[in-house]
Design an enzyme around this catalytic site. Structure first.
Site, PDB file in Angstrom:
ATOM      1  N   HIS A 140       0.805  -1.215   0.074  1.00 15.60           N
ATOM      2  CA  HIS A 140      -0.121  -0.048   0.016  1.00 15.60           C
ATOM      3  C   HIS A 140       0.880   1.110   0.092  1.00 15.60           C
ATOM      4  O   HIS A 140       1.573   1.578   1.066  1.00 15.60           O
ATOM      5  CB  HIS A 140      -0.868   0.081   1.327  1.00 15.60           C
ATOM      6  CG  HIS A 140      -1.832   1.339   1.427  1.00 15.60           C
ATOM      7  ND1 HIS A 140      -2.693   1.581   0.251  1.00 15.60           N
ATOM      8  CD2 HIS A 140      -1.764   2.070   2.248  1.00 15.60           C
ATOM      9  CE1 HIS A 140      -3.165   2.597   0.736  1.00 15.60           C
ATOM     10  NE2 HIS A 140      -2.742   2.932   1.640  1.00 15.60           N
ATOM     11  N   GLY A 155       2.172   5.333   4.100  1.00 15.25           N
ATOM     12  CA  GLY A 155       1.715   6.218   5.376  1.00 15.25           C
ATOM     13  C   GLY A 155       0.177   5.606   5.554  1.00 15.25           C
ATOM     14  O   GLY A 155      -0.404   5.078   4.602  1.00 15.25           O
ATOM     15  N   GLY A 158      -5.350   8.308   3.900  1.00 18.87           N
ATOM     16  CA  GLY A 158      -5.873   9.622   4.315  1.00 18.87           C
ATOM     17  C   GLY A 158      -4.747  10.594   4.736  1.00 18.87           C
ATOM     18  O   GLY A 158      -5.018  11.755   4.985  1.00 18.87           O
ATOM     19  N   VAL A 159      -3.527  10.035   4.749  1.00 15.35           N
ATOM     20  CA  VAL A 159      -2.518  10.995   5.470  1.00 15.35           C
ATOM     21  C   VAL A 159      -2.056  12.121   4.303  1.00 15.35           C
ATOM     22  O   VAL A 159      -1.577  13.159   4.535  1.00 15.35           O
ATOM     23  CB  VAL A 159      -1.133  10.159   5.905  1.00 15.35           C
ATOM     24  CG1 VAL A 159      -0.337   9.754   4.694  1.00 15.35           C
ATOM     25  CG2 VAL A 159      -0.413  11.008   6.607  1.00 15.35           C
ATOM     26  N   GLY A 160      -2.277  11.738   2.783  1.00 17.59           N
ATOM     27  CA  GLY A 160      -2.178  12.647   1.821  1.00 17.59           C
ATOM     28  C   GLY A 160      -1.314  11.986   0.711  1.00 17.59           C
ATOM     29  O   GLY A 160      -0.467  12.895   0.227  1.00 17.59           O
ATOM     30  N   LYS A 161      -0.994  10.649   0.759  1.00 17.66           N
ATOM     31  CA  LYS A 161      -0.101  10.169  -0.239  1.00 17.66           C
ATOM     32  C   LYS A 161      -0.304  10.751  -1.829  1.00 17.66           C
ATOM     33  O   LYS A 161       0.741  11.226  -2.415  1.00 17.66           O
ATOM     34  CB  LYS A 161       0.140   8.634  -0.101  1.00 17.66           C
ATOM     35  CG  LYS A 161       0.509   8.298   1.310  1.00 17.66           C
ATOM     36  CD  LYS A 161       0.689   6.752   1.324  1.00 17.66           C
ATOM     37  CE  LYS A 161      -0.779   6.029   1.092  1.00 17.66           C
ATOM     38  NZ  LYS A 161      -1.897   6.413   2.056  1.00 17.66           N
ATOM     39  N   SER A 162      -1.439  10.601  -1.959  1.00 16.91           N
ATOM     40  CA  SER A 162      -1.835  10.635  -3.284  1.00 16.91           C
ATOM     41  C   SER A 162      -1.828  12.138  -3.616  1.00 16.91           C
ATOM     42  O   SER A 162      -1.416  12.566  -4.986  1.00 16.91           O
ATOM     43  CB  SER A 162      -3.340  10.274  -3.954  1.00 16.91           C
ATOM     44  OG  SER A 162      -3.453   8.776  -3.632  1.00 16.91           O
ATOM     45  N   ASP A 179      -1.716   3.802  -4.849  1.00 18.04           N
ATOM     46  CA  ASP A 179      -2.469   2.983  -3.848  1.00 18.04           C
ATOM     47  C   ASP A 179      -1.852   1.688  -3.766  1.00 18.04           C
ATOM     48  O   ASP A 179      -1.749   1.255  -2.816  1.00 18.04           O
ATOM     49  CB  ASP A 179      -4.030   3.156  -4.419  1.00 18.04           C
ATOM     50  CG  ASP A 179      -4.939   2.394  -3.254  1.00 18.04           C
ATOM     51  OD1 ASP A 179      -4.857   2.643  -2.283  1.00 18.04           O
ATOM     52  OD2 ASP A 179      -5.749   1.337  -3.684  1.00 18.04           O
ATOM     53  N   GLU A 204      -5.959   8.589  -7.350  1.00 21.99           N
ATOM     54  CA  GLU A 204      -7.149   8.800  -6.757  1.00 21.99           C
ATOM     55  C   GLU A 204      -7.021   9.976  -5.880  1.00 21.99           C
ATOM     56  O   GLU A 204      -6.331  10.002  -4.884  1.00 21.99           O
ATOM     57  CB  GLU A 204      -7.673   7.528  -6.067  1.00 21.99           C
ATOM     58  CG  GLU A 204      -9.076   7.698  -5.148  1.00 21.99           C
ATOM     59  CD  GLU A 204      -9.266   6.717  -4.284  1.00 21.99           C
ATOM     60  OE1 GLU A 204     -10.229   7.016  -3.520  1.00 21.99           O
ATOM     61  OE2 GLU A 204      -8.758   5.787  -4.340  1.00 21.99           O
ATOM     62  N   ARG A 245      16.329  14.717  13.232  1.00 21.09           N
ATOM     63  CA  ARG A 245      16.287  15.905  12.671  1.00 21.09           C
ATOM     64  C   ARG A 245      17.925  16.384  12.184  1.00 21.09           C
ATOM     65  O   ARG A 245      17.870  17.332  11.283  1.00 21.09           O
ATOM     66  CB  ARG A 245      16.380  16.931  14.152  1.00 21.09           C
ATOM     67  CG  ARG A 245      14.952  16.964  14.697  1.00 21.09           C
ATOM     68  CD  ARG A 245      15.079  17.910  15.983  1.00 21.09           C
ATOM     69  NE  ARG A 245      15.001  19.285  15.241  1.00 21.09           N
ATOM     70  CZ  ARG A 245      15.120  20.419  16.088  1.00 21.09           C
ATOM     71  NH1 ARG A 245      15.077  20.333  17.512  1.00 21.09           N
ATOM     72  NH2 ARG A 245      15.187  21.646  15.585  1.00 21.09           N
TER      73      ARG A 245
END
Length: 313
Positions: A140, A155, A158-162, A179, A204, A245
């Site tokens: 995924h 991730g 809904g974390v913002g990959k696409s 996806d 998507e 960091r």
């Protein structure tokens, strides 16, 4: 993982010539990526004949065959033409022995030819068959080519990959898969990722739906596959979570037998993830070429500490 590849697929992808059996190609199945060069078999030794492999004859094999009597050679060729034998390939634009053509016609086994040298066609066929027959794992995530670095973005849903991948495409980088990423191991150090056929070139975006990246941004915005060099994992930011960091972390992820470097990036409102991942890719590439910004920082810090120590004496 595909169970087999047809000889027709091999001919199309390796660009082989069909010397006999054009109508047989689609029915002959190749089930192993190993290629056989039948040297001992020409002498009559068949105790360990790998009949399931594509049989490759080069200058050495055809030269030896010319020294055999026609009857002996025909008998050997008939033994080599087993029901499970996919095809014969003749390299270097050599003429196939007539006895091979006769035996192949009797057993309905295709005979193929090529201008390529034996070593070249052997390498090309092996690479192609290994890619098609290799074990596959579905992951995924989103796979993007960024400045020649294959970056697998992972991730939670809904974390913002696409959305990040869309921004990267707009910045000139290339999408491989969204996806679901089909991954296979090409060799001891190389993983290759590609999109499932049903998802090729598609992205998507929540609120919009499915978009065709190649149709909207052109053929230069997509690739069919790429090596996976780096994993970027997107995590929702939390004050309790510690993130690297200085860039001296050694986080990795093992996929099949390959250890892939991994970077975890916190997702927070206001952060431009596309630019951050782009910078991470460039930094990874710089490190692979021998430049390590973290080491430069450490050297500068140690130099400053030594200088301050001298001044305080």
């Amino acid at each position: 993982m595909a169970d087999s590849v047809t000889v027709a697929d091999l001919v199309d992808n390796i660009r082989l010539d069909v010397l006999y059996g054009e109508d047989l190609l689609a029915d002959r199945k190749i089930t192993t990526s190993d290629i056989s060069r039948p040297g001992l078999e020409l002498t009559g030794y068949f105790n360990y004949y790998p009949a399931k492999r594509v049989q490759l004859l080069g200058i050495t094999e055809t030269s030896f065959a010319k020294g055999m009597t026609s009857d002996d050679l025909l008998q050997v060729m008939r033994q080599m033409c087993q029901p499970e034998t996919p095809a014969f390939v003749i390299s270097t634009q050599l003429e196939p022995p007539e006895e091979l053509l006769q035996a192949a016609q009797e057993s309905k086994i295709p005979v193929l030819g090529t201008k390529m040298t034996t070593s070249r066609v052997l390498s090309n066929m092996t690479n192609y068959l290994e890619g098609k027959l290799a074990e596959r794992q579905s992951l995924h995530g989103v796979l993007v080519d960024i400045y020649g670095v294959g970056v697998l973005i992972t991730g939670d849903s809904g974390v913002g990959k696409s959305e990040t991948a869309l921004e990267l495409v707009k910045r000139g980088h290339r999408l491989i898969a969204d996806d679901r990423v089909e991954v296979y191991q090409q060799d001891e150090q190389t993983l290759v990722g590609q999109a499932p056929a049903i998802l090729a070139h598609l992205l998507e975006i929540r609120g919009i739906g499915i978009i065709d990246v190649m149709n909207l941004f052109g053929a230069g915005a997509v690739r069919s596959e790429t090596d996976i060099d780096l994993i970027v994992h997107l995590e929702s930011w939390s004050p309790d979570k510690k993130f690297d960091r200085l860039g001296n972390g050694d986080e990795t992820q093992k996929i099949f037998d390959v250890i892939v470097p991994k970077i975890s990036i916190p997702v927070k409102t206001g952060r431009n993830l596309a630019i951050i991942i782009e910078a991470a890719s460039m930094n990874f590439r710089a490190r692979s070429m021998g430049y390590d910004a973290t080491k430069v920082f450490d050297d500068n810090l140690n130099r400053l500490i030594k200088q301050n120590s001298k001044n305080n004496k």
